[in-house]
Design a protein around this motif. Structure first.
Motif, PDB file in Angstrom:
ATOM      1  N   ALA A   1      34.994  33.659  47.793  1.00 54.18           N
ATOM      2  CA  ALA A   1      33.957  33.558  46.779  1.00 54.18           C
ATOM      3  C   ALA A   1      32.645  33.954  47.448  1.00 54.18           C
ATOM      4  O   ALA A   1      32.215  33.307  48.400  1.00 54.18           O
ATOM      5  N   ILE A   2      32.033  35.035  46.987  1.00 57.47           N
ATOM      6  CA  ILE A   2      30.815  35.563  47.591  1.00 57.47           C
ATOM      7  C   ILE A   2      29.670  35.413  46.601  1.00 57.47           C
ATOM      8  O   ILE A   2      29.687  36.016  45.524  1.00 57.47           O
ATOM      9  N   ASP A   3      28.697  34.614  46.955  1.00 56.75           N
ATOM     10  CA  ASP A   3      27.549  34.348  46.085  1.00 56.75           C
ATOM     11  C   ASP A   3      26.492  35.427  46.316  1.00 56.75           C
ATOM     12  O   ASP A   3      25.814  35.451  47.351  1.00 56.75           O
ATOM     13  N   LEU A   4      26.351  36.315  45.360  1.00 57.55           N
ATOM     14  CA  LEU A   4      25.416  37.432  45.501  1.00 57.55           C
ATOM     15  C   LEU A   4      23.970  36.987  45.360  1.00 57.55           C
ATOM     16  O   LEU A   4      23.059  37.710  45.766  1.00 57.55           O
TER      17      LEU A   4
ATOM     18  N   ILE B   1      35.109  26.261  43.693  1.00 59.41           N
ATOM     19  CA  ILE B   1      34.057  27.151  43.202  1.00 59.41           C
ATOM     20  C   ILE B   1      34.601  28.084  42.127  1.00 59.41           C
ATOM     21  O   ILE B   1      34.004  28.241  41.048  1.00 59.41           O
ATOM     22  N   VAL B   2      35.739  28.698  42.407  1.00 58.58           N
ATOM     23  CA  VAL B   2      36.285  29.720  41.514  1.00 58.58           C
ATOM     24  C   VAL B   2      37.006  29.110  40.314  1.00 58.58           C
ATOM     25  O   VAL B   2      36.875  29.562  39.187  1.00 58.58           O
ATOM     26  N   ARG B   3      37.810  28.083  40.555  1.00 58.04           N
ATOM     27  CA  ARG B   3      38.641  27.464  39.524  1.00 58.04           C
ATOM     28  C   ARG B   3      39.442  28.537  38.777  1.00 58.04           C
ATOM     29  O   ARG B   3      39.276  28.740  37.556  1.00 58.04           O
ATOM     30  N   PRO B   4      40.331  29.241  39.488  1.00 58.47           N
ATOM     31  CA  PRO B   4      41.102  30.314  38.831  1.00 58.47           C
ATOM     32  C   PRO B   4      42.034  29.769  37.757  1.00 58.47           C
ATOM     33  O   PRO B   4      42.589  28.687  37.891  1.00 58.47           O
ATOM     34  N   ASP B   5      42.190  30.549  36.704  1.00 57.80           N
ATOM     35  CA  ASP B   5      43.043  30.160  35.589  1.00 57.80           C
ATOM     36  C   ASP B   5      44.324  30.995  35.622  1.00 57.80           C
ATOM     37  O   ASP B   5      44.309  32.161  35.215  1.00 57.80           O
TER      38      ASP B   5
ATOM     39  N   SER C   1      38.294  33.536  36.683  1.00 59.05           N
ATOM     40  CA  SER C   1      37.580  32.330  37.074  1.00 59.05           C
ATOM     41  C   SER C   1      37.082  31.569  35.849  1.00 59.05           C
ATOM     42  O   SER C   1      36.646  32.154  34.853  1.00 59.05           O
ATOM     43  N   ARG C   2      37.144  30.242  35.966  1.00 59.20           N
ATOM     44  CA  ARG C   2      36.579  29.394  34.919  1.00 59.20           C
ATOM     45  C   ARG C   2      35.069  29.174  35.133  1.00 59.20           C
ATOM     46  O   ARG C   2      34.404  28.578  34.294  1.00 59.20           O
ATOM     47  N   ASN C   3      34.572  29.644  36.272  1.00 57.65           N
ATOM     48  CA  ASN C   3      33.147  29.522  36.570  1.00 57.65           C
ATOM     49  C   ASN C   3      32.390  30.627  35.835  1.00 57.65           C
ATOM     50  O   ASN C   3      32.651  31.810  36.036  1.00 57.65           O
ATOM     51  N   PRO C   4      31.442  30.272  34.969  1.00 54.82           N
ATOM     52  CA  PRO C   4      30.733  31.302  34.195  1.00 54.82           C
ATOM     53  C   PRO C   4      29.912  32.251  35.056  1.00 54.82           C
ATOM     54  O   PRO C   4      29.552  33.339  34.598  1.00 54.82           O
ATOM     55  N   ARG C   5      29.624  31.877  36.299  1.00 53.16           N
ATOM     56  CA  ARG C   5      28.861  32.753  37.190  1.00 53.16           C
ATOM     57  C   ARG C   5      29.756  33.739  37.922  1.00 53.16           C
ATOM     58  O   ARG C   5      29.259  34.649  38.578  1.00 53.16           O
ATOM     59  N   ALA C   6      31.060  33.582  37.833  1.00 50.92           N
ATOM     60  CA  ALA C   6      31.988  34.350  38.655  1.00 50.92           C
ATOM     61  C   ALA C   6      32.525  35.574  37.918  1.00 50.92           C
ATOM     62  O   ALA C   6      32.681  35.572  36.696  1.00 50.92           O
TER      63      ALA C   6
ATOM     64  N   THR D   1      43.752  44.628  38.478  1.00 49.38           N
ATOM     65  CA  THR D   1      44.217  44.573  39.870  1.00 49.38           C
ATOM     66  C   THR D   1      44.376  43.146  40.379  1.00 49.38           C
ATOM     67  O   THR D   1      44.993  42.925  41.417  1.00 49.38           O
ATOM     68  N   ASN D   2      43.815  42.174  39.672  1.00 51.60           N
ATOM     69  CA  ASN D   2      43.995  40.757  40.003  1.00 51.60           C
ATOM     70  C   ASN D   2      43.606  40.482  41.456  1.00 51.60           C
ATOM     71  O   ASN D   2      44.410  40.032  42.266  1.00 51.60           O
ATOM     72  N   THR D   3      42.359  40.750  41.774  1.00 52.88           N
ATOM     73  CA  THR D   3      41.890  40.632  43.152  1.00 52.88           C
ATOM     74  C   THR D   3      41.656  39.175  43.535  1.00 52.88           C
ATOM     75  O   THR D   3      41.599  38.290  42.686  1.00 52.88           O
ATOM     76  N   LYS D   4      41.514  38.954  44.841  1.00 51.53           N
ATOM     77  CA  LYS D   4      41.283  37.600  45.348  1.00 51.53           C
ATOM     78  C   LYS D   4      39.880  37.426  45.918  1.00 51.53           C
ATOM     79  O   LYS D   4      39.625  36.454  46.623  1.00 51.53           O
ATOM     80  N   VAL D   5      39.014  38.376  45.649  1.00 44.81           N
ATOM     81  CA  VAL D   5      37.610  38.253  46.039  1.00 44.81           C
ATOM     82  C   VAL D   5      36.791  38.090  44.775  1.00 44.81           C
ATOM     83  O   VAL D   5      36.746  38.990  43.932  1.00 44.81           O
ATOM     84  N   TYR D   6      36.182  36.934  44.622  1.00 46.44           N
ATOM     85  CA  TYR D   6      35.369  36.610  43.454  1.00 46.44           C
ATOM     86  C   TYR D   6      33.901  36.657  43.849  1.00 46.44           C
ATOM     87  O   TYR D   6      33.526  36.221  44.938  1.00 46.44           O
ATOM     88  N   TYR D   7      33.076  37.184  42.945  1.00 43.45           N
ATOM     89  CA  TYR D   7      31.646  37.255  43.173  1.00 43.45           C
ATOM     90  C   TYR D   7      30.929  36.319  42.201  1.00 43.45           C
ATOM     91  O   TYR D   7      31.381  36.118  41.067  1.00 43.45           O
ATOM     92  N   LEU D   8      29.828  35.765  42.653  1.00 46.95           N
ATOM     93  CA  LEU D   8      29.058  34.826  41.845  1.00 46.95           C
ATOM     94  C   LEU D   8      27.636  35.335  41.683  1.00 46.95           C
ATOM     95  O   LEU D   8      27.024  35.807  42.643  1.00 46.95           O
TER      96      LEU D   8
END
Length: 275
Positions: free
Chosen positions: A16-19, A216-220, A227-232, A241-248
């Protein structure tokens, strides 16, 4: 010593990378190159044949001063899962030089199998793979500082971010010797995560509710691991592609840019073709 066999769900390592925290300092790039013996040239101005496993991109909202806004986006390999492990690069490799690990969720790269056809580079929508056009030449004396845990790559092969997989192997061995059934969160961290001075990168098991990245991510899993996170958001999420790197990010234009939305589109909607 006998170890009890516990049936745990498979791990799925991700980031999870917070931009909004990233300052674009490039410490993650330097740490990655040092940790993984990434070769470099004396003149790095030609980006067509340079190699970096994680690259920091600069994004702007396209507005003039004083409404200009800038965002820095680190882009490692996204470690796509696709549908059932069918990552774009894995699906096209004729040499099985790249593979998807069901145990960790990491897309591997086996250099001794690669013969440089570069199909994986063409298939990767994130340009996260690099071809070695030249044999690495280390400055005199620097070969003493290379990491003994990562093999330097030869000319003619493709290389990419591995989520510092050698660190996972070490942590797994230590966990086994200690009689632990799972690798702890602190025992396995990537070099870029530890080097980030802003704490923008969080790494861990997306399947483990105790890991910070999961919280942070809460993947569904019922919704394509979105992500269930509205910022993600995830890069080019519409490609599946169903990646495993999430951005915030709390900025709407950043989230739109991450999925390459057109100016007239609304977030979460796909434009319909015009007849």
């Amino acid at each position: 010593m006998k170890h009890e066999q516990k049936h745990n769900p498979p791990m799925k390592y991700g980031m999870a990378i917070d931009l909004d925290k990233c300052t674009g300092c490039g410490a993650c790039m330097v740490a990655c190159m040092s940790e993984n013996n990434v070769p470099f040239k004396k003149d790095e101005s030609n980006k067509l044949d340079s190699i970096t496993w994680i690259r920091v991109f600069k994004l702007t909202n396209g507005k003039s001063y004083p409404d200009t806004d800038i965002c820095y986006l680190p882009r490692p390999c996204q470690h796509c899962e696709g549908h059932g492990g069918h990552s774009p690069c894995v699906s096209v490799c004729p040499a099985t030089a790249t593979d998807y690990s069901v145990e960790t969720g990491i897309v591997s790269q086996i250099y001794t199998r690669c013969f440089g056809c570069r199909y994986c580079m063409a298939a990767c929508p994130y340009h996260a793979r690099y071809f070695n056009w030249w044999d690495p030449v280390w400055p005199e004396g620097m070969e003493k500082y290379l990491s003994p845990n990562v093999s330097p790559r030869m000319r003619g092969v493709v290389e990419k971010c591995s989520f510092c997989f050698h660190r996972y192997q070490q942590a797994k061995n230590e966990a086994y010797l200690n009689g632990e059934s799972r690798v702890s969160e602190d025992a396995y961290q990537t070099a870029c995560t530890q080097a980030c001075p802003a704490g923008a990168i969080v790494f861990g098991d997306l399947n483990n509710p105790e890991h910070q990245v999961h919280q942070i991510v809460r993947p569904d899993p019922k919704n394509g691991n979105k992500s269930r996170n509205p910022r993600a958001f995830r890069l080019l999420e519409r490609t599946g592609t169903n990646t495993k790197v999430y951005y915030l990010s709390s900025r709407e234009w950043v989230r739109r840019a991450g999925d390459n939305y057109l100016a007239h589109e609304k977030t979460g909607q796909v434009s319909k073709p015009h007849h």
